[in-house]
Design a protein around this motif. Structure first.
Motif, PDB file in Angstrom:
ATOM      1  N   ILE A 324       0.866  -1.192   0.000  1.00  0.00           N
ATOM      2  CA  ILE A 324       0.000   0.000   0.000  1.00  0.00           C
ATOM      3  C   ILE A 324       0.899   1.237   0.000  1.00  0.00           C
ATOM      4  CG2 ILE A 324      -2.079  -0.972   1.072  1.00  0.00           C
ATOM      5  CD1 ILE A 324      -1.082  -0.037   3.766  1.00  0.00           C
ATOM      6  N   ASN A 325       0.382   2.338  -0.545  1.00  0.00           N
ATOM      7  CA  ASN A 325       1.189   3.558  -0.565  1.00  0.00           C
ATOM      8  C   ASN A 325       0.826   4.454   0.613  1.00  0.00           C
ATOM      9  OD1 ASN A 325      -1.191   4.777  -1.213  1.00  0.00           O
ATOM     10  ND2 ASN A 325      -0.715   4.981  -3.396  1.00  0.00           N
ATOM     11  N   GLU A 326       1.369   5.667   0.591  1.00  0.00           N
ATOM     12  CA  GLU A 326       1.140   6.543   1.751  1.00  0.00           C
ATOM     13  C   GLU A 326      -0.325   6.940   1.907  1.00  0.00           C
ATOM     14  OE1 GLU A 326       2.971  10.496   0.929  1.00  0.00           O
ATOM     15  OE2 GLU A 326       3.439   9.508  -0.972  1.00  0.00           O
ATOM     16  N   TYR A 327      -1.102   6.764   0.798  1.00  0.00           N
ATOM     17  CA  TYR A 327      -2.543   7.088   0.891  1.00  0.00           C
ATOM     18  C   TYR A 327      -3.365   5.832   1.191  1.00  0.00           C
ATOM     19  CZ  TYR A 327      -0.484  10.967  -1.590  1.00  0.00           C
ATOM     20  OH  TYR A 327       0.343  11.982  -1.949  1.00  0.00           O
ATOM     21  N   ASP A 328      -2.683   4.764   1.510  1.00  0.00           N
ATOM     22  CA  ASP A 328      -3.302   3.473   1.817  1.00  0.00           C
ATOM     23  C   ASP A 328      -3.993   2.837   0.610  1.00  0.00           C
ATOM     24  OD1 ASP A 328      -2.420   3.771   4.398  1.00  0.00           O
ATOM     25  OD2 ASP A 328      -4.291   4.691   5.076  1.00  0.00           O
ATOM     26  N   ASP A 329      -3.628   3.274  -0.596  1.00  0.00           N
ATOM     27  CA  ASP A 329      -4.159   2.605  -1.786  1.00  0.00           C
ATOM     28  C   ASP A 329      -3.324   1.378  -2.061  1.00  0.00           C
ATOM     29  OD1 ASP A 329      -6.068   4.538  -2.283  1.00  0.00           O
ATOM     30  OD2 ASP A 329      -4.569   5.830  -3.266  1.00  0.00           O
ATOM     31  N   VAL A 330      -4.001   0.282  -2.375  1.00  0.00           N
ATOM     32  CA  VAL A 330      -3.265  -0.930  -2.727  1.00  0.00           C
ATOM     33  C   VAL A 330      -2.609  -0.696  -4.076  1.00  0.00           C
ATOM     34  CG1 VAL A 330      -3.476  -3.366  -3.316  1.00  0.00           C
ATOM     35  CG2 VAL A 330      -4.769  -2.435  -1.400  1.00  0.00           C
ATOM     36  N   THR A 331      -1.293  -0.902  -4.130  1.00  0.00           N
ATOM     37  CA  THR A 331      -0.581  -0.608  -5.374  1.00  0.00           C
ATOM     38  C   THR A 331      -0.153  -1.868  -6.120  1.00  0.00           C
ATOM     39  OG1 THR A 331       1.463  -0.473  -4.116  1.00  0.00           O
ATOM     40  CG2 THR A 331       0.327   1.599  -4.535  1.00  0.00           C
ATOM     41  N   ASP A 332      -0.407  -3.033  -5.515  1.00  0.00           N
ATOM     42  CA  ASP A 332      -0.044  -4.275  -6.218  1.00  0.00           C
ATOM     43  C   ASP A 332      -0.919  -4.442  -7.435  1.00  0.00           C
ATOM     44  OD1 ASP A 332       2.090  -5.497  -4.984  1.00  0.00           O
ATOM     45  OD2 ASP A 332       0.822  -6.146  -3.300  1.00  0.00           O
ATOM     46  N   SER A 333      -0.279  -4.801  -8.556  1.00  0.00           N
ATOM     47  CA  SER A 333      -1.072  -4.974  -9.767  1.00  0.00           C
ATOM     48  C   SER A 333      -1.928  -6.225  -9.669  1.00  0.00           C
ATOM     49  CB  SER A 333      -0.163  -5.033 -10.991  1.00  0.00           C
ATOM     50  OG  SER A 333       0.835  -5.997 -10.762  1.00  0.00           O
ATOM     51  N   GLY A 341      -2.044  -9.521   5.048  1.00  0.00           N
ATOM     52  CA  GLY A 341      -2.211  -8.119   5.400  1.00  0.00           C
ATOM     53  C   GLY A 341      -1.529  -7.225   4.378  1.00  0.00           C
ATOM     54  N   TYR A 342      -0.981  -6.123   4.883  1.00  0.00           N
ATOM     55  CA  TYR A 342      -0.395  -5.110   4.001  1.00  0.00           C
ATOM     56  C   TYR A 342       1.043  -4.807   4.388  1.00  0.00           C
ATOM     57  CZ  TYR A 342      -5.389  -4.449   3.413  1.00  0.00           C
ATOM     58  OH  TYR A 342      -6.705  -4.673   3.188  1.00  0.00           O
ATOM     59  N   LYS A 343       1.753  -4.214   3.422  1.00  0.00           N
ATOM     60  CA  LYS A 343       3.075  -3.685   3.757  1.00  0.00           C
ATOM     61  C   LYS A 343       3.206  -2.287   3.172  1.00  0.00           C
ATOM     62  CE  LYS A 343       5.727  -5.734  -0.070  1.00  0.00           C
ATOM     63  NZ  LYS A 343       5.003  -6.803  -0.732  1.00  0.00           N
ATOM     64  N   LYS A 344       3.901  -1.449   3.911  1.00  0.00           N
ATOM     65  CA  LYS A 344       4.032  -0.049   3.470  1.00  0.00           C
ATOM     66  C   LYS A 344       5.493   0.374   3.598  1.00  0.00           C
ATOM     67  CE  LYS A 344       1.000   3.379   4.840  1.00  0.00           C
ATOM     68  NZ  LYS A 344       0.448   4.299   5.857  1.00  0.00           N
ATOM     69  N   THR A 346       8.197   3.021   4.257  1.00  0.00           N
ATOM     70  CA  THR A 346       8.275   4.312   4.955  1.00  0.00           C
ATOM     71  C   THR A 346       9.747   4.696   5.090  1.00  0.00           C
ATOM     72  OG1 THR A 346       8.580   3.474   7.183  1.00  0.00           O
ATOM     73  CG2 THR A 346       6.310   3.568   6.395  1.00  0.00           C
ATOM     74  N   SER A 347       9.969   5.898   5.599  1.00  0.00           N
ATOM     75  CA  SER A 347      11.374   6.316   5.790  1.00  0.00           C
ATOM     76  C   SER A 347      12.070   5.427   6.821  1.00  0.00           C
ATOM     77  CB  SER A 347      11.413   7.778   6.233  1.00  0.00           C
ATOM     78  OG  SER A 347      10.665   7.905   7.423  1.00  0.00           O
ATOM     79  N   MET A 348      11.262   4.712   7.620  1.00  0.00           N
ATOM     80  CA  MET A 348      11.826   3.831   8.650  1.00  0.00           C
ATOM     81  C   MET A 348      11.950   2.390   8.144  1.00  0.00           C
ATOM     82  SD  MET A 348      12.084   5.892  11.243  1.00  0.00           S
ATOM     83  CE  MET A 348      12.189   4.876  12.682  1.00  0.00           C
ATOM     84  N   GLY A 349      11.730   2.195   6.831  1.00  0.00           N
ATOM     85  CA  GLY A 349      11.779   0.840   6.292  1.00  0.00           C
ATOM     86  C   GLY A 349      10.371   0.289   6.102  1.00  0.00           C
ATOM     87  N   THR A 350      10.272  -1.018   5.841  1.00  0.00           N
ATOM     88  CA  THR A 350       8.955  -1.619   5.564  1.00  0.00           C
ATOM     89  C   THR A 350       8.210  -1.915   6.870  1.00  0.00           C
ATOM     90  OG1 THR A 350      10.032  -2.731   3.731  1.00  0.00           O
ATOM     91  CG2 THR A 350       7.813  -3.471   4.286  1.00  0.00           C
ATOM     92  N   LEU A 392      -1.456  -7.108  22.108  1.00  0.00           N
ATOM     93  CA  LEU A 392      -0.397  -7.395  21.127  1.00  0.00           C
ATOM     94  C   LEU A 392      -0.719  -6.712  19.806  1.00  0.00           C
ATOM     95  CD1 LEU A 392       0.120 -11.164  21.950  1.00  0.00           C
ATOM     96  CD2 LEU A 392       1.790  -9.346  22.302  1.00  0.00           C
ATOM     97  N   THR A 393      -1.978  -6.276  19.672  1.00  0.00           N
ATOM     98  CA  THR A 393      -2.399  -5.622  18.423  1.00  0.00           C
ATOM     99  C   THR A 393      -2.474  -4.098  18.617  1.00  0.00           C
ATOM    100  OG1 THR A 393      -4.664  -5.957  19.123  1.00  0.00           O
ATOM    101  CG2 THR A 393      -3.751  -7.561  17.565  1.00  0.00           C
ATOM    102  N   LYS A 394      -2.707  -3.416  17.504  1.00  0.00           N
ATOM    103  CA  LYS A 394      -2.790  -1.952  17.534  1.00  0.00           C
ATOM    104  C   LYS A 394      -3.955  -1.552  16.629  1.00  0.00           C
ATOM    105  CE  LYS A 394       0.771   1.550  17.059  1.00  0.00           C
ATOM    106  NZ  LYS A 394       2.086   1.833  16.524  1.00  0.00           N
ATOM    107  N   ILE A 395      -4.654  -0.490  16.967  1.00  0.00           N
ATOM    108  CA  ILE A 395      -5.729  -0.051  16.072  1.00  0.00           C
ATOM    109  C   ILE A 395      -5.091   0.773  14.956  1.00  0.00           C
ATOM    110  CG2 ILE A 395      -7.761   1.450  15.870  1.00  0.00           C
ATOM    111  CD1 ILE A 395      -8.412   0.473  18.769  1.00  0.00           C
ATOM    112  N   VAL A 396      -5.357   0.360  13.717  1.00  0.00           N
ATOM    113  CA  VAL A 396      -4.745   1.042  12.576  1.00  0.00           C
ATOM    114  C   VAL A 396      -5.855   1.744  11.780  1.00  0.00           C
ATOM    115  CG1 VAL A 396      -3.340   0.755  10.506  1.00  0.00           C
ATOM    116  CG2 VAL A 396      -2.964  -0.734  12.484  1.00  0.00           C
ATOM    117  N   ARG A 397      -5.610   3.020  11.483  1.00  0.00           N
ATOM    118  CA  ARG A 397      -6.611   3.782  10.718  1.00  0.00           C
ATOM    119  C   ARG A 397      -6.168   3.875   9.268  1.00  0.00           C
ATOM    120  NH1 ARG A 397      -9.903   6.012  14.416  1.00  0.00           N
ATOM    121  NH2 ARG A 397      -9.029   5.874  16.522  1.00  0.00           N
ATOM    122  N   PHE A 398      -6.758   3.003   8.444  1.00  0.00           N
ATOM    123  CA  PHE A 398      -6.520   3.106   7.006  1.00  0.00           C
ATOM    124  C   PHE A 398      -7.517   4.106   6.452  1.00  0.00           C
ATOM    125  CE2 PHE A 398      -4.970  -1.317   7.785  1.00  0.00           C
ATOM    126  CZ  PHE A 398      -3.655  -1.107   7.403  1.00  0.00           C
TER     127      PHE A 398
END
Ligand SMILES: Nc1ncnc2c1ncn2[C@@H]1O[C@H](COP(=O)(O)OP(=O)(O)OP(=O)(O)O)[C@@H](O)[C@H]1O
Ligand SMILES: [Mg+2]
Length: 424
Positions: A324-333, A341-344, A346-350, A392-398
């Motif tokens: 996914i990109n910074e706008y949370d759009d799935v970019t995989d063709s 799940g997803y991977k993004k 970032t400046s801190m790595g994946t 162990l989980t976190k709430i993620v806002r896509f």
């Protein structure tokens, strides 16, 4: 206890020949160490020399046994666990010398190792249903075998526990791969065979006097020995233990140190036949080798599990995580089947976002681990980012949804040595 020959005869014919032969120095020092267990409040220990046939293992046992008695002092592992309980109780405050671990019933070995080390026998009741007094003991065990504890237990499909491994520490009989066996220094003999033969005969003639001399020296030392030991142990720990040492590293260091300290105590009082410093140096060097074989300080099980977790992410990062990109759009063709799940980037790595249930199922299929324990470990190492200690989980806002996910930061892929760090 029966002695034969004088202390001087033992030193000339046995003790002096141990000098430069690290396994013999260790074995004799271990024999002396058993006399320190009670006054220095140390736990029982076990050392197991592992090596092929005719490497000199039994010879080393004769040498160690000669501190206390003749060759008859040796006992076979081939015995029932109840039989060994009686033998252990009869050897309290002394060395227990057990030859040929391969002859012990592999199904009973693990429990027997615990029994010997824990220093007490089974609880039994009398015919009138009263509790019998439980036998207790302080012993150090010196053992030999062509296989180590883990291999022998595996014959009965039993898995060796870390607690068992540290209660009977396996040490290669050969001090170095290139050696032909346990003995390293010939002391003027023509061959190791000649030296081994000489030692076998000498230990039949001269025995018991070193134990007597050591006990006399201990009586002179009196109660101070405990204090002397503790101060020396603390100093030595500070010098030789790595900063990330964990509980079992401390325990094993304590065992080797007790052996080395006992050897030094004996040497200073003229009871060994080798120079001051050699016992402790030998024991500390053996601890260092033990640590290296284990893979360094720290928790090896944890390291292995996290290594498997890292492999899991390396293997599936492209096939089971949608980019996914910074706008949370799935970019995989292509849409990934059975995605976790997803991977993004970032400046801190994946960063990986995994649906908890899908992740658990996938992990269960591939990693022989308790998923909760694995996740807790990852969280403790700051690889898994969690909301707080209770989750162990976190709430993620896509962009399009808010959901609870497992969030792994880029360290989960790291090829660096983050696994070497102590858990926070
Ligand atoms: N470097 C060495 N140190 C000690 N023994 C050696 C060495 N090289 C060869 N040997 C041979 O090994 C013999 C040692 O016999 P010992 O009974 O102590 O061996 P062991 O390791 O207990 O064997 P096994 O597993 O068959 O019981 C010696 O007599 C000697 O011939
Ligand atoms: Mg043997």
């Amino acid at each position: 206890m029966k002695t034969n020959g004088t202390l001087d005869e033992w030193i000339q014919n046995v003790g002096k020949l141990a000098q430069g032969n690290s396994r013999l120095v260790l074995a004799i020092s271990a024999a002396f160490a058993t006399l320190l267990l009670k006054p220095c409040k140390r736990e029982n220990f076990g050392i197991h020399f592992v090596g092929g046939s005719s490497e000199g293992k039994t010879t080393a046992l004769y040498v160690a046994a000669s501190v206390f008695g003749s060759r008859q002092y040796l006992k076979p592992w081939r015995s029932t666990d109840n039989g060994l309980e009686l033998v252990a109780a009869a050897h309290s405050d002394m060395l227990l010398v057990l030859d040929e671990i391969g002859q012990m019933d592999s199904r009973k070995l693990g429990d027997t190792v615990y029994m010997l080390a824990n220093g007490s026998g089974k609880i039994r009741s009398t015919a009138s249903c009263e509790m019998r007094r439980v036998a207790t003991w302080h012993i150090g065990t010196l053992s030999t075998g062509e296989v180590d504890l883990e291999t022998h237990m595996a014959e009965a499909n039993k898995k060796m526990m870390a607690g068992q491994a540290i209660r009977l520490l396996s040490i290669p009989a050969k001090p170095a791969l290139e050696n032909s066996g346990l003995l390293e220094k010939l002391h003027g003999f023509n061959s190791y065979n000649e030296l081994a033969q000489y030692l076998k005969e000498a230990t039949e003639k001269y025995f018991g006097a070193p134990m007597k001399a050591f006990v006399e020296a201990l009586i002179v030392e009196g109660k101070q020995i405990d204090n002397l030991f503790r101060v020396a142990l603390e100093e030595s720990q500070a010098k030789h233990l790595p900063v990330n040492a964990i509980g079992q590293d401390f325990r094993v260091f304590g065992i080797f140190f007790t052996i080395g300290f006992a050897g030094e105590f004996a040497t200073k009082r003229g009871i060994t036949g080798w120079p001051a410093g050699e016992s402790l140096e030998t024991a500390v060097a053996e601890f260092t080798r033990w640590l290296q074989r284990k893979g360094g300080a720290g928790n090896q099980e944890e390291k292995k599990q996290l290594e498997l977790l890292r492999c899991f992410f390396q293997k599936h990062q492209h096939s089971k995580f949608l980019s996914i990109n910074e706008y949370d759009d799935v970019t995989d063709s292509k849409i990934v089947n059975e995605s976790i799940g997803y991977k993004k980037e970032t400046s801190m790595g994946t960063i990986f976002y995994a649906y908890p249930e899908r992740f658990r199922e996938a992990i269960k299929r591939e990693i022989p681990a308790n998923v909760d324990d694995l996740l807790k470990m990852a969280a403790d190492l700051n690889i898994l980012e969690r909301k707080d200690k209770n989750h162990l989980t976190k709430i993620v806002r896509f962009k399009t949804k808010v959901t609870r996910m497992l969030v792994f930061n880029s360290r989960v892929l790291a090829d660096d040595d983050f696994l070497e760090e102590p858990p926070k």
